[in-house]
Design a protein around this motif. Structure first.
Motif, short mmCIF file in Angstrom:
data_model
loop_
_atom_site.label_atom_id
_atom_site.label_comp_id
_atom_site.label_asym_id
_atom_site.label_seq_id
_atom_site.Cartn_x
_atom_site.Cartn_y
_atom_site.Cartn_z
N SER A 131 0.80 -1.28 -0.20
CA SER A 131 0.12 0.21 -0.10
C SER A 131 0.55 1.25 0.15
N ARG A 132 0.55 2.80 -0.76
CA ARG A 132 0.71 3.39 -0.50
C ARG A 132 1.55 3.58 0.89
N ILE A 133 0.45 3.60 2.44
CA ILE A 133 1.10 4.47 3.33
C ILE A 133 1.99 2.88 4.04
N GLN A 134 2.21 1.58 3.45
CA GLN A 134 3.53 1.03 4.15
C GLN A 134 4.59 1.55 2.88
N ALA A 135 4.42 1.51 1.64
CA ALA A 135 5.34 2.57 1.47
C ALA A 135 6.30 3.80 1.83
N VAL A 136 5.35 4.20 1.90
CA VAL A 136 6.12 5.64 2.87
C VAL A 136 6.17 5.24 4.40
N ALA A 137 6.17 4.04 5.20
CA ALA A 137 6.41 3.74 5.98
C ALA A 137 8.33 3.33 6.03
N THR A 138 7.72 2.61 4.98
CA THR A 138 9.28 1.49 4.68
C THR A 138 10.21 3.10 4.13
N ALA A 139 9.50 3.78 3.82
CA ALA A 139 10.58 5.09 3.16
C ALA A 139 11.26 5.46 4.54
N ILE A 140 10.34 6.03 5.33
CA ILE A 140 11.40 6.89 5.74
C ILE A 140 12.00 6.10 6.84
N ARG A 141 11.65 4.66 7.29
CA ARG A 141 11.94 3.46 8.04
C ARG A 141 13.82 3.04 7.97
N LEU A 142 13.90 3.42 6.01
CA LEU A 142 14.83 3.41 5.11
C LEU A 142 15.75 4.16 5.22
N ASP A 143 15.21 5.35 5.24
CA ASP A 143 15.69 6.44 5.69
C ASP A 143 16.02 7.56 4.16
N VAL A 144 15.29 6.84 3.17
CA VAL A 144 15.23 7.96 2.18
C VAL A 144 14.20 8.69 1.21
N LEU A 145 13.33 9.15 2.84
CA LEU A 145 12.26 10.08 2.93
C LEU A 145 12.18 10.89 4.17
#
Length: 53
Positions: free
Chosen positions: A39-53
């Protein structure tokens, strides 16, 4: 993904970038696939966790 994180719709992002909503969806879905998100929400959370956002 930053605009997705801000809650903008694909249509709004398309208007900002001057591209179609379908093109935005294509790129968002590719990003989601690369992040392993369903999902878009999961993608955002993953990007934040990986420090790419």
């Amino acid at each position: 993904m930053r605009w997705v994180a801000e809650g903008k719709s694909s249509w709004e992002i398309g208007v900002i970038l001057g591209i179609s909503e379908n093109t935005v969806n294509f790129h968002v879905e590719n990003t989601m696939r690369k992040l392993g998100a369903t999902s878009r929400i999961q993608a955002v959370a993953t990007a934040i966790r990986l420090d790419v956002l």
